[in-house]
Scaffold this motif. Structure first.
Motif, PDB file in Angstrom:
ATOM      1  N   ASN A 109       0.852  -1.186   0.000  1.00 45.39           N
ATOM      2  CA  ASN A 109       0.000   0.000   0.000  1.00 45.39           C
ATOM      3  C   ASN A 109       0.890   1.239   0.000  1.00 45.39           C
ATOM      4  O   ASN A 109       1.704   1.430   0.889  1.00 45.39           O
ATOM      5  CB  ASN A 109      -0.900   0.026   1.236  1.00 45.39           C
ATOM      6  CG  ASN A 109      -1.885  -1.127   1.250  1.00 45.39           C
ATOM      7  OD1 ASN A 109      -2.124  -1.763   0.226  1.00 45.39           O
ATOM      8  ND2 ASN A 109      -2.445  -1.410   2.405  1.00 45.39           N
ATOM      9  N   ALA A 110       0.729   2.063  -1.037  1.00 46.98           N
ATOM     10  CA  ALA A 110       1.602   3.229  -1.144  1.00 46.98           C
ATOM     11  C   ALA A 110       0.870   4.350  -1.859  1.00 46.98           C
ATOM     12  O   ALA A 110       0.004   4.109  -2.702  1.00 46.98           O
ATOM     13  CB  ALA A 110       2.878   2.876  -1.899  1.00 46.98           C
ATOM     14  N   ILE A 111       1.242   5.552  -1.518  1.00 46.71           N
ATOM     15  CA  ILE A 111       0.721   6.728  -2.201  1.00 46.71           C
ATOM     16  C   ILE A 111       1.873   7.714  -2.352  1.00 46.71           C
ATOM     17  O   ILE A 111       2.651   7.919  -1.412  1.00 46.71           O
ATOM     18  CB  ILE A 111      -0.470   7.361  -1.445  1.00 46.71           C
ATOM     19  CG1 ILE A 111      -1.035   8.542  -2.247  1.00 46.71           C
ATOM     20  CG2 ILE A 111      -0.080   7.781  -0.050  1.00 46.71           C
ATOM     21  CD1 ILE A 111      -2.359   9.049  -1.706  1.00 46.71           C
ATOM     22  N   LYS A 112       2.013   8.273  -3.547  1.00 45.81           N
ATOM     23  CA  LYS A 112       3.116   9.176  -3.839  1.00 45.81           C
ATOM     24  C   LYS A 112       2.585  10.444  -4.485  1.00 45.81           C
ATOM     25  O   LYS A 112       1.815  10.380  -5.448  1.00 45.81           O
ATOM     26  CB  LYS A 112       4.123   8.502  -4.778  1.00 45.81           C
ATOM     27  CG  LYS A 112       5.317   9.380  -5.134  1.00 45.81           C
ATOM     28  CD  LYS A 112       6.274   8.666  -6.062  1.00 45.81           C
ATOM     29  CE  LYS A 112       7.452   9.566  -6.435  1.00 45.81           C
ATOM     30  NZ  LYS A 112       8.389   8.884  -7.367  1.00 45.81           N
ATOM     31  N   PHE A 113       3.004  11.573  -3.956  1.00 46.62           N
ATOM     32  CA  PHE A 113       2.641  12.869  -4.514  1.00 46.62           C
ATOM     33  C   PHE A 113       3.822  13.445  -5.282  1.00 46.62           C
ATOM     34  O   PHE A 113       4.980  13.278  -4.889  1.00 46.62           O
ATOM     35  CB  PHE A 113       2.224  13.840  -3.406  1.00 46.62           C
ATOM     36  CG  PHE A 113       0.933  13.489  -2.750  1.00 46.62           C
ATOM     37  CD1 PHE A 113      -0.276  13.922  -3.290  1.00 46.62           C
ATOM     38  CD2 PHE A 113       0.910  12.715  -1.593  1.00 46.62           C
ATOM     39  CE1 PHE A 113      -1.471  13.597  -2.685  1.00 46.62           C
ATOM     40  CE2 PHE A 113      -0.295  12.382  -0.980  1.00 46.62           C
ATOM     41  CZ  PHE A 113      -1.487  12.820  -1.532  1.00 46.62           C
ATOM     42  N   VAL A 122      -0.740  12.495  -8.202  1.00 44.93           N
ATOM     43  CA  VAL A 122      -0.863  11.507  -7.134  1.00 44.93           C
ATOM     44  C   VAL A 122      -0.963  10.137  -7.785  1.00 44.93           C
ATOM     45  O   VAL A 122      -1.727   9.936  -8.730  1.00 44.93           O
ATOM     46  CB  VAL A 122      -2.078  11.802  -6.219  1.00 44.93           C
ATOM     47  CG1 VAL A 122      -3.381  11.839  -7.007  1.00 44.93           C
ATOM     48  CG2 VAL A 122      -2.168  10.763  -5.112  1.00 44.93           C
ATOM     49  N   ASN A 123      -0.142   9.216  -7.308  1.00 41.25           N
ATOM     50  CA  ASN A 123      -0.123   7.851  -7.827  1.00 41.25           C
ATOM     51  C   ASN A 123       0.036   6.889  -6.663  1.00 41.25           C
ATOM     52  O   ASN A 123       0.646   7.229  -5.635  1.00 41.25           O
ATOM     53  CB  ASN A 123       1.050   7.648  -8.794  1.00 41.25           C
ATOM     54  CG  ASN A 123       0.992   8.549  -9.995  1.00 41.25           C
ATOM     55  OD1 ASN A 123       0.281   8.288 -10.955  1.00 41.25           O
ATOM     56  ND2 ASN A 123       1.746   9.653  -9.945  1.00 41.25           N
ATOM     57  N   GLY A 124      -0.475   5.673  -6.830  1.00 42.64           N
ATOM     58  CA  GLY A 124      -0.274   4.695  -5.774  1.00 42.64           C
ATOM     59  C   GLY A 124      -1.174   3.498  -5.902  1.00 42.64           C
ATOM     60  O   GLY A 124      -1.784   3.237  -6.949  1.00 42.64           O
ATOM     61  N   ASN A 125      -1.247   2.753  -4.800  1.00 38.02           N
ATOM     62  CA  ASN A 125      -2.117   1.583  -4.755  1.00 38.02           C
ATOM     63  C   ASN A 125      -2.564   1.330  -3.322  1.00 38.02           C
ATOM     64  O   ASN A 125      -1.872   1.689  -2.360  1.00 38.02           O
ATOM     65  CB  ASN A 125      -1.391   0.354  -5.300  1.00 38.02           C
ATOM     66  CG  ASN A 125      -0.250  -0.085  -4.412  1.00 38.02           C
ATOM     67  OD1 ASN A 125       0.800   0.555  -4.396  1.00 38.02           O
ATOM     68  ND2 ASN A 125      -0.440  -1.161  -3.663  1.00 38.02           N
ATOM     69  N   LEU A 126      -3.722   0.756  -3.198  1.00 36.30           N
ATOM     70  CA  LEU A 126      -4.259   0.292  -1.928  1.00 36.30           C
ATOM     71  C   LEU A 126      -4.607  -1.179  -2.131  1.00 36.30           C
ATOM     72  O   LEU A 126      -5.576  -1.505  -2.825  1.00 36.30           O
ATOM     73  CB  LEU A 126      -5.498   1.084  -1.521  1.00 36.30           C
ATOM     74  CG  LEU A 126      -5.276   2.574  -1.247  1.00 36.30           C
ATOM     75  CD1 LEU A 126      -6.602   3.280  -1.009  1.00 36.30           C
ATOM     76  CD2 LEU A 126      -4.344   2.768  -0.055  1.00 36.30           C
ATOM     77  N   SER A 151      -4.275   6.814 -10.246  1.00 39.43           N
ATOM     78  CA  SER A 151      -3.409   7.897 -10.703  1.00 39.43           C
ATOM     79  C   SER A 151      -4.270   9.091 -11.070  1.00 39.43           C
ATOM     80  O   SER A 151      -5.365   8.933 -11.632  1.00 39.43           O
ATOM     81  CB  SER A 151      -2.595   7.444 -11.921  1.00 39.43           C
ATOM     82  OG  SER A 151      -1.763   8.490 -12.392  1.00 39.43           O
TER      83      SER A 151
END
Length: 404
Positions: free
Chosen positions: A51-55, A88-92, A98
């Motif tokens: 689980n990650a989120i990147k700005f 903003v990109n990522g996954n849960l 995205s």
């Protein structure tokens, strides 16, 4: 590293126990408990690392010298703010996402916004505002201005719908269905239909109407129920890598008056990579039809203004680029390129459009710069329009931005 640091602390504490007359056993027990807690946190972090989120984002600026603009040339060019954007990109868990939003001086727009799911390591599905799979991906160009296809809505276009991608070892299949454009179609709840990143049809242009006029009453339009299919096959011969692909697009036009319309487009493309060289080639054909009309022009919108494009045409793209790694201060790479676009076979003897961009892209850490010299005729943003009959114009453009 955490365990070593805490063990060292334990040893240091033991060595200084007599000096401080502290209950050493209790201190060591407390430190061991802390180590156990940190190890537990570390294991939990490892379990959650999927689980990650990147700005991220960018700020870009631009200098331009335009020989077709008297005011600009008299001032020896202009230096302007281009855009600020947030990514903003990522996954849960298994859900990926995205989005990107852009602020210009004259408009704020959504670039893309989607959520998706990786069915396995070869298959992916997306829903939302996604890039239309057509022609060379991700871009059929190397320069800041893209190719002429971009201004026809046939390069780096984004619409609202569903995408499926299968990516094998040597091939890729993209299938997509778009219910409407990113603004929700003809009755989308937006204040200005010209405020969009990618070009879309927003009306049909009647004879005698001005090139930059808004659609007249009853003639507003929108793209509807569009299907896309794209297949690309990759081959490798030692240092030579080749991609060959075919794209098809077919959909409807929803017109305010209730008249039926449709559109179709097809493309063949090839991408060749040999050592540091890259060649992009593409031929595209498209057509818009409206029942009971001899349609010659359609209204498109983007970047806060209306424009016109021919109702049908054939386009050609031929690009060559050379990438050169360097070590010049912060500069790590220079990419030299020449991109050529031609739009021809327009209805009613409309003049051809061509654009040639000779330039260099400079990579320096997070700073990315385009230096472009553009020669063009009947090309938007180079003093012309796709349905014009103008002179050959020139523009020197330096666009630079920091990406974070």
């Amino acid at each position: 590293m955490i365990r070593h640091t805490l063990v060292a602390s334990c040893i240091a504490l033991a060595l200084t126990a007599n000096a401080y007359a502290a209950p050493v056993d209790e201190e060591i027990a407390a430190l061991k408990a802390r180590i156990d807690q940190l190890e537990s946190d570390k294991e939990q972090t490892a379990q959650d690392k999927g689980n990650a989120i990147k700005f991220g984002g960018a700020a870009r600026f631009q200098y331009s010298y335009e020989d077709y603009n008297d005011g600009n040339s008299d001032r020896s060019g202009d230096f302007d703010f281009d855009l600020f954007r947030i990514d903003v990109n990522g996954n849960l868990d298994d859900i990926i996402f995205s989005a990107q939003y852009r602020w210009f001086e004259y408009m704020n727009v959504i670039h893309h916004a989607w959520v998706g799911y990786n069915f396995d390591d070869k298959q992916q599905g997306k829903i939302g505002v996604t890039q239309v799979p057509f022609g060379i991906l991700t871009y059929a160009s190397n320069n800041y201005f893209f190719s002429s296809n971009f201004y026809l809505g046939l390069e780096d276009d984004y619409d609202l719908g569903l995408n499926y991608t299968y990516k094998g070892d040597n091939n890729q299949l993209d299938l997509a269905f778009y219910k409407n454009d990113e603004q929700g179609g003809l009755d989308g709840y937006v204040s200005d239909r010209t405020d969009r990143y990618a070009y879309d049809v927003v009306g049909i242009r009647l004879p005698g109407e001005g090139i930059y006029d808004a659609p007249s009453d009853g003639n507003a339009a929108a793209e509807l129920n569009t299907f896309n299919g794209r297949y690309a096959h990759n081959m490798a011969f030692d240092d030579l890598k080749v991609e060959l692909g075919v794209s098809l697009q077919a959909g409807q036009l929803e017109i305010e008056s209730g008249t039926d319309g449709d559109n179709v487009a097809a493309a063949l493309h090839g991408v060749i990579n040999y050592n540091r060289w890259n060649v992009k080639l593409q031929v595209t054909d498209y057509k818009y039809d409206v029942d009971g009309m001899d349609l010659e022009r359609v209204v498109v919108a983007a970047y806060h203004f209306y424009d016109s494009i021919p109702s049908e045409a054939t386009t050609y793209i031929a690009n060559v680029a050379y990438s050169l790694p360097v070590d010049i201060g912060p500069i790590s790479n220079l990419t030299f390129y020449n991109d050529y676009s031609l739009v021809t076979d327009k209805p009613s003897m409309q003049a051809d459009t061509f654009m040639n961009v000779t330039g260099m892209a400079i990579t320096a850490g997070g700073l990315y710069t385009y230096v472009d010299f553009v020669v063009a005729e009947n090309q938007p943003f180079i003093g012309g329009t796709m349905v014009g009959d103008g002179e050959t114009n020139k523009r020197l453009n330096i666009n630079f931005g920091y990406y974070f």
